[in-house]
Design an enzyme around this catalytic site. Structure first.
Site, PDB file in Angstrom:
ATOM      1  N   LYS A  93      -9.955  -6.615   8.222  1.00 40.36           N
ATOM      2  CA  LYS A  93      -8.972  -6.160   9.213  1.00 40.36           C
ATOM      3  C   LYS A  93      -9.452  -6.627  10.576  1.00 40.36           C
ATOM      4  CE  LYS A  93      -7.356  -1.955   6.922  1.00 40.36           C
ATOM      5  NZ  LYS A  93      -7.634  -0.514   6.820  1.00 40.36           N
ATOM      6  N   GLU A 140     -11.439   0.838  -3.623  1.00 40.70           N
ATOM      7  CA  GLU A 140     -11.739   0.558  -2.227  1.00 40.70           C
ATOM      8  C   GLU A 140     -12.343   1.792  -1.558  1.00 40.70           C
ATOM      9  OE1 GLU A 140      -8.279  -0.840  -0.169  1.00 40.70           O
ATOM     10  OE2 GLU A 140      -9.323  -1.087   1.733  1.00 40.70           O
ATOM     11  N   LYS A 166      -1.388  -1.020  -4.241  1.00 40.88           N
ATOM     12  CA  LYS A 166      -2.587  -0.245  -3.892  1.00 40.88           C
ATOM     13  C   LYS A 166      -2.123   1.183  -3.673  1.00 40.88           C
ATOM     14  CE  LYS A 166      -4.865   0.178   0.561  1.00 40.88           C
ATOM     15  NZ  LYS A 166      -5.599  -0.510   1.630  1.00 40.88           N
ATOM     16  N   GLY A 175      -4.147  -3.954   6.275  1.00 43.99           N
ATOM     17  CA  GLY A 175      -3.089  -3.685   7.250  1.00 43.99           C
ATOM     18  C   GLY A 175      -3.294  -2.332   7.894  1.00 43.99           C
ATOM     19  N   ASP A 203      -7.378   3.122  -3.205  1.00 46.00           N
ATOM     20  CA  ASP A 203      -8.080   3.181  -1.918  1.00 46.00           C
ATOM     21  C   ASP A 203      -8.365   4.641  -1.588  1.00 46.00           C
ATOM     22  OD1 ASP A 203      -9.055   2.943   0.632  1.00 46.00           O
ATOM     23  OD2 ASP A 203      -7.215   2.143   1.523  1.00 46.00           O
ATOM     24  N   ASP A 243     -13.934  -1.460   3.135  1.00 45.90           N
ATOM     25  CA  ASP A 243     -13.026  -1.589   4.280  1.00 45.90           C
ATOM     26  C   ASP A 243     -13.728  -0.963   5.489  1.00 45.90           C
ATOM     27  OD1 ASP A 243     -11.019  -1.237   6.178  1.00 45.90           O
ATOM     28  OD2 ASP A 243      -9.702  -0.036   4.936  1.00 45.90           O
ATOM     29  N   LYS A 254      -3.167   5.162  -2.606  1.00 44.81           N
ATOM     30  CA  LYS A 254      -4.144   6.015  -1.930  1.00 44.81           C
ATOM     31  C   LYS A 254      -4.555   7.123  -2.880  1.00 44.81           C
ATOM     32  CE  LYS A 254      -4.007   4.003   2.061  1.00 44.81           C
ATOM     33  NZ  LYS A 254      -5.229   3.480   2.661  1.00 44.81           N
ATOM     34  N   SER A 301       0.851  -1.175   0.000  1.00 46.05           N
ATOM     35  CA  SER A 301       0.000   0.000   0.000  1.00 46.05           C
ATOM     36  C   SER A 301       0.891   1.231   0.000  1.00 46.05           C
ATOM     37  CB  SER A 301      -0.885  -0.019   1.248  1.00 46.05           C
ATOM     38  OG  SER A 301      -1.576   1.196   1.366  1.00 46.05           O
TER      39      SER A 301
HETATM   40  O1  NPG Z   1       0.410  -2.020   4.784  1.00 44.78           O
HETATM   41  O2  NPG Z   1      -0.248  -2.012   6.847  1.00 44.78           O
HETATM   42  C1  NPG Z   1      -0.213  -1.532   5.721  1.00 44.78           C
HETATM   43  C2  NPG Z   1      -0.980  -0.275   5.460  1.00 44.78           C
HETATM   44  C3  NPG Z   1      -2.145  -0.557   4.585  1.00 44.78           C
HETATM   45  O3  NPG Z   1      -3.059   1.307   3.469  1.00 44.78           O
HETATM   46  C4  NPG Z   1      -3.032   0.635   4.470  1.00 44.78           C
HETATM   47  N1  NPG Z   1      -3.745   0.910   5.514  1.00 44.78           N
HETATM   48  O4  NPG Z   1      -6.793   2.551   4.987  1.00 44.78           O
HETATM   49  O5  NPG Z   1      -6.174   0.525   4.752  1.00 44.78           O
HETATM   50  C5  NPG Z   1      -5.947   1.678   5.094  1.00 44.78           C
HETATM   51  C6  NPG Z   1      -4.580   2.056   5.571  1.00 44.78           C
HETATM   52  C7  NPG Z   1      -4.439   2.620   6.940  1.00 44.78           C
HETATM   53  C8  NPG Z   1      -3.184   2.763   7.436  1.00 44.78           C
HETATM   54  C9  NPG Z   1      -5.485   2.968   7.699  1.00 44.78           C
HETATM   55  C10 NPG Z   1      -2.980   3.247   8.702  1.00 44.78           C
HETATM   56  C11 NPG Z   1      -5.282   3.475   8.962  1.00 44.78           C
HETATM   57  C12 NPG Z   1      -4.028   3.603   9.445  1.00 44.78           C
END
Ligand code: NPG
Length: 383
Positions: A279, A230, A174, A307, A202, A255, A176, A142
């Site tokens: 999650k 997403e 992925k 994650g 996402d 999510d 953002k 991500s």
């Molecule tokens: O690889 O752990 C990872 C991060 C994955 O993008 C990721 N997490 O919205 O899914 C999400 C985002 C996130 C990260 C959300 C940190 C909240 C805190």
């Protein structure tokens, strides 16, 4: 095989400071470090269990946040578990917490610590306990929104970062997105890496179904060959997701909307999503996460493991969960090095686009005592 009963004797909250290797910007803000909240449990025999709380410092991803989780654990959840005789295991803990609302990440961390304790007492790995057959899971990465020195979103920097991750062998990317950083980012990545790149976006709820300009951009994104989009809209807007999912060829993944097993089946059955991001913290624990998986699998809806920038303690549980058969898409189960210069546990490594599922006793590898001691900022014993 059922897990052996334990005698839960001691609960401690531990805070650990973990700088990230690079800032992680999403539509809701930028993280440069994680202030990690760990739940540490011990039974009367001195066996330890650890669970990680998957929260952000401020309530910007969902309503949970780290100080709030610590407070609800200390004042409500842990006292409920320690009161009225000794808790014997995960089922006991879940029963004692059944009357409490919300605070999913906090209860998930407590449950994970008790899973870890019971599995250690049994000498069994979580993957073995869950009957996971595979020995590794495919890993995606991500990528946050990179910014130039003036703080503006920077497509060239994104392309450079993604190129680095592909060289490391990550299997899907992925990115953002947010209004203003979406189409150009995806087009830049397609120009650099072609249509074979397994790419998904996402939005973390950043688009409004009531804003025609937002919908116009999402409609254009729909023709860029994405594996999924997403959570474009707010967590509660299942109907809006369903309306647009019916028009788009790109599958919608949810999510933030998926807070437990019934929300997952409502979303799927109402056409709000065709893919579910699972999650453990968001749904309130490993038991609930397995139930979400089972219900999606029964409906042939693919799932993948999300994650929250976890250390190895949370990651170990994620990676074992992602070994279940319904997890047919690569998750955000990246290697430790994607997040931290040094992990709290033995590092999770990327090999040929995959991360190995731990098979040592427990839900996840234990924290390294030296690193834990060096990076701990606070410990509160709740006995
Ligand atoms: O690889 O752990 C990872 C991060 C994955 O993008 C990721 N997490 O919205 O899914 C999400 C985002 C996130 C990260 C959300 C940190 C909240 C805190």
């Amino acid at each position: 095989m059922p897990l052996p009963a334990v005698a839960l004797d001691h609960v401690e909250l531990v805070r650990v400071a973990m700088p990230l290797v690079r800032p992680f910007r999403t539509s809701f803000g930028t993280q440069t470090a994680r202030d990690v909240l760990l739940v540490h449990v011990r039974d009367a025999d001195g066996t330890d269990g650890w669970g990680e709380c998957a929260t952000t410092a401020a309530p910007v991803y969902d309503a949970d946040f780290t100080d709030g989780a610590a407070l609800v654990l200390a004042d409500h959840l842990v006292p409920a578990v320690l009161a009225a005789g000794t808790a014997r295991g995960v089922d006991d803990v879940r029963a004692r917490l059944a009357g409490y609302r919300g605070h999913h990440a906090a209860r998930a961390a407590l449950e994970a610590a008790v899973w870890d304790l019971q599995l250690r007492a049994a000498g069994r790995s979580l993957a073995d306990h869950l009957g996971v057959a595979r020995d590794r899971v495919p890993a995606g990465v991500s990528v946050g929104i990179p910014t130039d020195p003036d703080g503006a979103a920077d497509v060239d920097a994104l392309v450079a970062q993604v190129g680095g991750y592909l060289e490391e062998s990550y299997l899907r990317v992925k990115v953002k997105i947010e209004p203003g950083f979406d189409l150009a980012a995806v087009r830049g990545l397609r120009a650099a890496f072609g249509s074979d790149l397994r790419l998904q976006v996402d939005a973390n709820t950043a688009y409004s179904p009531d804003d025609p300009a937002h919908i116009a951009v999402l409609d254009e994104l729909d023709s860029t060959g994405l594996e999924m989009i997403e959570q474009p809209f707010g967590a509660d807007r299942l109907r809006s997701h369903a309306e647009h999912a019916a028009r788009w060829r790109t599958p919608v993944c949810l999510d933030e909307s998926i807070t437990d097993r019934s929300r997952a089946t409502d979303a799927v059955d109402d056409g709000a999503c065709a893919i579910v991001n699972i999650k453990i913290g968001r749904v309130g624990g490993l038991t609930e996460a397995i139930a979400v998986h089972d219900r999606c699998r029964a409906r042939s809806v693919p799932v993948w493991c999300g994650g929250m920038l976890e250390t190895g303690i949370g990651r170990g549980v994620n990676v074992a969960l992602a070994g279940l058969p319904g997890f047919t898409l690569p998750g955000d189960t990246s290697a430790s090095s994607r997040y931290f210069a040094e992990d709290l546990t033995e590092p999770f490594l990327l090999e040929d686009g995959h991360v190995a599922i731990p098979r040592t006793a427990g839900a996840s590898p234990p924290p390294d005592p030296g690193r834990l001691a060096a990076w701990t900022t606070d410990r509160t014993s709740l006995r």
